[in-house]
Enzyme design. Structure first.
Site, PDB file in Angstrom:
ATOM      1  N   ARG A  76      18.370 -11.314 -19.403  1.00  0.00           N
ATOM      2  CA  ARG A  76      16.912 -11.765 -19.212  1.00  0.00           C
ATOM      3  C   ARG A  76      16.820 -13.544 -19.428  1.00  0.00           C
ATOM      4  NH1 ARG A  76      14.911  -7.124 -22.996  1.00  0.00           N
ATOM      5  NH2 ARG A  76      14.665  -5.451 -21.738  1.00  0.00           N
ATOM      6  N   ARG A 121      11.579   6.777 -29.831  1.00  0.00           N
ATOM      7  CA  ARG A 121      10.948   5.234 -29.727  1.00  0.00           C
ATOM      8  C   ARG A 121      10.592   5.122 -28.329  1.00  0.00           C
ATOM      9  NH1 ARG A 121      15.141   0.657 -27.810  1.00  0.00           N
ATOM     10  NH2 ARG A 121      13.747  -0.983 -28.182  1.00  0.00           N
ATOM     11  N   GLU A 179      16.070   1.478 -37.172  1.00  0.00           N
ATOM     12  CA  GLU A 179      14.922   2.017 -36.288  1.00  0.00           C
ATOM     13  C   GLU A 179      14.801   3.542 -36.301  1.00  0.00           C
ATOM     14  OE1 GLU A 179      14.598  -0.871 -32.591  1.00  0.00           O
ATOM     15  OE2 GLU A 179      15.984   0.727 -32.524  1.00  0.00           O
ATOM     16  N   HIS A 210       9.967  -4.881 -29.639  1.00  0.00           N
ATOM     17  CA  HIS A 210      11.150  -4.715 -30.820  1.00  0.00           C
ATOM     18  C   HIS A 210      10.410  -4.547 -32.188  1.00  0.00           C
ATOM     19  CE1 HIS A 210      14.228  -7.311 -28.699  1.00  0.00           C
ATOM     20  NE2 HIS A 210      14.618  -5.916 -28.409  1.00  0.00           N
ATOM     21  N   ASN A 256      16.184   8.162 -29.549  1.00  0.00           N
ATOM     22  CA  ASN A 256      16.101   6.567 -28.844  1.00  0.00           C
ATOM     23  C   ASN A 256      16.980   6.396 -27.935  1.00  0.00           C
ATOM     24  OD1 ASN A 256      16.186   3.825 -28.825  1.00  0.00           O
ATOM     25  ND2 ASN A 256      16.456   3.131 -30.990  1.00  0.00           N
TER      26      ASN A 256
END
Length: 371
Positions: A212, A62, A356, A151, A7
Site C-alpha cells: 500500500r 475480528r 489481538e 488496527h 481472526n
C-alpha cells in the site's frame, strides 16, 4: 467463559481457543488464499477445536470495519451481519473473509453466539477535529466520508501493555504506538483513548506498507485517471496491491528489502529511506496529537523484529526524547517484550508482542456479560 477466537485475514485464518483465565489451549492456522480456506475446512476445524476444548461458549471475530455506528463489540444477528457486509467497499481485502467466517461459525456452532470485535471501534474516541476531512458537507453527512482508523485491536493491546512495561498507569500516559508490518499504522493514545491515527477512510492511508502506498496527494489519482488515461480499477488496485515496498524495491517483505539494501541495491536503499522518513514524520505527528510523548511502543511483524529499523526511527525522533539502548534493543526480537530505552532517554521505548486474540476474548466476555 471459553471463547473461540477467529481472526480471518486476507491470506490466512487463525483460530484460538481462549480459556476464562486468558490461556490459549488450542490453536490452528489455516491457509486462506484470497481470504477463503478450502470449502468446509473452517467449519470442520472449528468443530474439532470445540470438541478438543470440551465445548466453547462463544465465538469472537475480528472485523476490520464497523463504520460509524458499530463502535463496540456486538452480538451478530442477520441485521448486524448485513451492516458489516455493506462496508465491504471500504475494506475490500478484509471484510469479505470476516463475513464468510461469521457465516461459517453460525452454521458450525449455532449454540455459541458470534460476537464481532471491530478494528475501527478503538478509534471512536477520536475528537471531531481528528476524524473530519475538509471536504464538502454532503460527502461527510450523506456518504460518511471521514477518518475511521484501523488496527484498533492491536493499538488497544499495545498501549495497555506499554503502560505495564514501564510500570505506569495508562490513564496518565501519552503513548504513541507504531504498529509496523506488511500493513502498518501509528496511533496516538492519550490517557488510554485513541486521539489520532494514521490510517483514514480506508486502510490505504498513512505509513508506507508492503503493497500500500500510504499517504498520497489525492490529485495524483485524478491526474492518473484523467490525464494519463489509466482506468480507475487499475489505479485502485495499484494503490493497495502494487505500491509500497513492492513498488519501490520490487519486494513487499521488509526482511528481503533490508537484505537487498545491505547488499548495495539502490532501489532497496531508497525504499528503506522512504519508509523510515514517513515513519518518523507520522510518529512525530502522533506525538503532537498526544501533546507530547511518554512512551513509544513498537509492535507488528517489523516493529517487533527489526532492531535496525527501530534504531533508525528512534534516531529520527531524538528531538522528542526518544533513544534506545542498542544492546537491549538487539535482544527484543521473536516475541520478546522489553523496555529498550537508553538510560538517559526522556521518553521510554518499548517492544510489545500484540495479542489481538486476548483483546477479542475479553471484549466477547464483556459484551455477553452485559447482555
Amino acid at each position: 467463559m471459553r471463547v473461540l477466537v477467529l481472526n480471518a485475514g486476507s491470506s490466512s485464518v487463525k483460530l484460538r481457543v481462549v480459556e476464562p483465565d486468558d490461556r490459549v489451549v488450542h490453536r490452528r492456522d489455516l491457509d486462506a488464499p484470497r481470504g477463503r480456506p478450502a470449502a468446509g475446512e473452517l467449519e470442520a476445524t472449528a468443530l474439532r477445536l470445540a470438541r478438543e476444548a470440551g465445548g466453547v461458549d462463544a465465538v469472537g471475530h475480528r472485523v476490520v470495519h464497523g463504520g460509524a455506528d458499530l463502535t463496540t463489540a456486538t452480538v451478530v444477528d442477520a441485521h448486524v451481519l448485513d451492516r458489516i457486509d455493506r462496508l465491504t467497499a471500504l475494506a475490500p481485502l478484509h471484510q469479505p473473509p470476516a463475513v464468510a467466517g461469521v457465516r461459517a461459525m453460525i452454521a458450525a456452532l449455532p449454540d455459541a453466539p458470534s460476537v464481532a470485535c471491530f478494528d475501527t471501534a478503538f478509534h471512536a474516541t477520536m475528537p471531531e477535529a481528528a476524524r473530519t476531512y475538509a471536504v464538502p458537507r454532503w460527502w461527510r453527512s450523506e456518504l460518511g466520508l471521514r477518518r475511521y482508523g484501523f488496527h484498533g485491536l492491536a493499538h488497544d493491546w499495545a498501549s495497555a501493555r506499554a503502560a505495564e512495561l514501564v510500570d505506569r498507569p495508562l490513564e496518565r500516559l501519552r503513548v504513541v504506538v507504531a504498529h509496523l508490518g506488511s500493513g502498518a499504522s501509528a496511533c496516538a493514545v492519550r490517557d488510554g483513548r485513541s486521539v489520532d491515527t494514521t490510517m483514514g477512510f480506508t486502510p490505504t492511508a498513512g505509513l508506507v506498507m508492503g503493497t500500500r502506498c500510504g499517504d498520497l496527494d489525492p490529485s495524483a489519482v485524478t491526474w492518473l485517471v484523467r490525464r494519463a488515461g489509466r482506468p480507475v480499477d487499475e489505479v485502485d488496485h495499484a494503490l493497495d496491491h502494487g505500491s509500497g515496498l513492492l513498488a519501490l524495491a520490487g519486494d513487499a517483505d521488509m526482511r528481503h528489502v533490508l537484505d537487498a539494501a545491505d547488499g548495495g541495491d539502490a532501489d532497496a536503499r531508497l525504499a528503506v529511506d522512504v519508509w523510515v522518513h514517513r515513519a518518523c514524520a507520522q510518529l512525530a505527528a502522533m506525538a503532537a496529537a498526544c501533546g507530547g510523548l511518554d512512551v513509544l511502543a513498537f509492535s507488528g511483524g517489523v516493529g517487533e523484529n527489526s532492531p535496525v529499523l527501530r534504531r533508525r526511527v528512534a534516531a529520527g525522533l531524538g528531538f522528542l526524547g526518544v533513544a534506545v539502548d542498542p544492546g537491549a534493543d538487539a535482544l527484543a526480537v521473536g516475541g520478546v517484550e522489553a523496555d529498550v530505552s537508553a538510560a538517559d532517554a526522556r521518553a521510554r521505548t518499548v517492544v510489545v508482542h500484540v495479542r489481538e486474540d486476548l483483546v477479542i476474548a475479553r471484549q466477547v466476555r464483556a459484551v455477553l456479560a452485559g447482555r
